[in-house]
Motif scaffolding. Sequence first.
Motif, PDB file in Angstrom:
ATOM      1  N   LEU A   1       0.822  -1.211   0.000  1.00 40.28           N
ATOM      2  CA  LEU A   1       0.000   0.000   0.000  1.00 40.28           C
ATOM      3  C   LEU A   1       0.853   1.257   0.000  1.00 40.28           C
ATOM      4  O   LEU A   1       0.551   2.230  -0.716  1.00 40.28           O
ATOM      5  CB  LEU A   1      -0.962  -0.008   1.190  1.00 40.28           C
ATOM      6  N   ARG A   2       1.939   1.264   0.777  1.00 45.95           N
ATOM      7  CA  ARG A   2       2.851   2.422   0.782  1.00 45.95           C
ATOM      8  C   ARG A   2       3.482   2.620  -0.591  1.00 45.95           C
ATOM      9  O   ARG A   2       3.597   3.747  -1.076  1.00 45.95           O
ATOM     10  CB  ARG A   2       3.942   2.243   1.837  1.00 45.95           C
ATOM     11  N   THR A   3       3.887   1.516  -1.216  1.00 43.29           N
ATOM     12  CA  THR A   3       4.524   1.593  -2.535  1.00 43.29           C
ATOM     13  C   THR A   3       3.553   2.119  -3.581  1.00 43.29           C
ATOM     14  O   THR A   3       3.908   2.973  -4.400  1.00 43.29           O
ATOM     15  CB  THR A   3       5.065   0.209  -2.952  1.00 43.29           C
ATOM     16  N   LEU A   4       2.317   1.617  -3.568  1.00 40.64           N
ATOM     17  CA  LEU A   4       1.313   2.100  -4.515  1.00 40.64           C
ATOM     18  C   LEU A   4       1.037   3.588  -4.321  1.00 40.64           C
ATOM     19  O   LEU A   4       0.947   4.346  -5.293  1.00 40.64           O
ATOM     20  CB  LEU A   4       0.011   1.304  -4.368  1.00 40.64           C
ATOM     21  N   ALA A   5       0.917   4.019  -3.076  1.00 37.35           N
ATOM     22  CA  ALA A   5       0.647   5.435  -2.806  1.00 37.35           C
ATOM     23  C   ALA A   5       1.817   6.312  -3.254  1.00 37.35           C
ATOM     24  O   ALA A   5       1.622   7.367  -3.871  1.00 37.35           O
ATOM     25  CB  ALA A   5       0.356   5.643  -1.319  1.00 37.35           C
ATOM     26  N   ALA A   6       3.040   5.876  -2.970  1.00 35.95           N
ATOM     27  CA  ALA A   6       4.218   6.655  -3.364  1.00 35.95           C
ATOM     28  C   ALA A   6       4.341   6.729  -4.884  1.00 35.95           C
ATOM     29  O   ALA A   6       4.620   7.793  -5.444  1.00 35.95           O
ATOM     30  CB  ALA A   6       5.481   6.036  -2.756  1.00 35.95           C
ATOM     31  N   ALA A   7       4.126   5.607  -5.551  1.00 26.91           N
ATOM     32  CA  ALA A   7       4.209   5.605  -7.012  1.00 26.91           C
ATOM     33  C   ALA A   7       3.113   6.489  -7.604  1.00 26.91           C
ATOM     34  O   ALA A   7       3.353   7.209  -8.579  1.00 26.91           O
ATOM     35  CB  ALA A   7       4.093   4.173  -7.545  1.00 26.91           C
ATOM     36  N   SER A   8       1.938   6.478  -7.012  1.00 21.88           N
ATOM     37  CA  SER A   8       0.850   7.335  -7.482  1.00 21.88           C
ATOM     38  C   SER A   8       1.251   8.807  -7.382  1.00 21.88           C
ATOM     39  O   SER A   8       1.053   9.579  -8.323  1.00 21.88           O
ATOM     40  CB  SER A   8      -0.412   7.075  -6.656  1.00 21.88           C
ATOM     41  N   ARG A   9       1.833   9.188  -6.256  1.00 17.16           N
ATOM     42  CA  ARG A   9       2.282  10.582  -6.093  1.00 17.16           C
ATOM     43  C   ARG A   9       3.365  10.929  -7.100  1.00 17.16           C
ATOM     44  O   ARG A   9       3.371  12.019  -7.674  1.00 17.16           O
ATOM     45  CB  ARG A   9       2.785  10.810  -4.666  1.00 17.16           C
ATOM     46  N   ASP A  10       4.298  10.003  -7.327  1.00 16.17           N
ATOM     47  CA  ASP A  10       5.372  10.251  -8.302  1.00 16.17           C
ATOM     48  C   ASP A  10       4.805  10.485  -9.696  1.00 16.17           C
ATOM     49  O   ASP A  10       5.181  11.439 -10.373  1.00 16.17           O
ATOM     50  CB  ASP A  10       6.354   9.078  -8.335  1.00 16.17           C
ATOM     51  N   PHE A  11       3.921   9.627 -10.137  1.00 14.35           N
ATOM     52  CA  PHE A  11       3.323   9.801 -11.463  1.00 14.35           C
ATOM     53  C   PHE A  11       2.562  11.119 -11.549  1.00 14.35           C
ATOM     54  O   PHE A  11       2.600  11.801 -12.567  1.00 14.35           O
ATOM     55  CB  PHE A  11       2.388   8.640 -11.818  1.00 14.35           C
ATOM     56  N   ARG A  12       1.867  11.478 -10.491  1.00 13.03           N
ATOM     57  CA  ARG A  12       1.078  12.715 -10.503  1.00 13.03           C
ATOM     58  C   ARG A  12       1.989  13.922 -10.714  1.00 13.03           C
ATOM     59  O   ARG A  12       1.625  14.845 -11.431  1.00 13.03           O
ATOM     60  CB  ARG A  12       0.294  12.843  -9.201  1.00 13.03           C
TER      61      ARG A  12
END
Length: 126
Positions: free
Chosen positions: A82-93
């Motif tokens: 979940l942390r990885t998905l959230a961090a990757a989401s922020r990076d892409f954004r």
Amino acid sequence: MSSITSPAPTREEIKQATRTLARLVVFLRANPPVEDAQDLLEPLFDDENGAPVLLSDILWETNRLISRQVAAPWTDETKRILRTLAAASRDFRTWHVLDWDIPYLDSQDYDPYAAAPHWTPRRLVP
């Protein structure tokens, strides 16, 4: 009852989308004129529906889906995912700003013979 308002894309539709992006990579590696590449990149980096925004949303919604459906208490592995998905989401954004740069390609002077052939962008992922 499900709150889904539109049908899910098929697995084949998703595979076709990734094949199209793979074709774009091959096209760009062939060193096309920048004008030709720019025309293809503009919709890809659209600020509202471009790839970085959509990938960010996909990752965020995947995080949400998992966090609501995985049994509690969450394991350390689930928390890490979940942390990885959230961090990757922020990076892409944050990459949505690429849409600001694409239109400026028109203002550049291009001479394929004057380009520095020794400089090649380093790949971040093998």
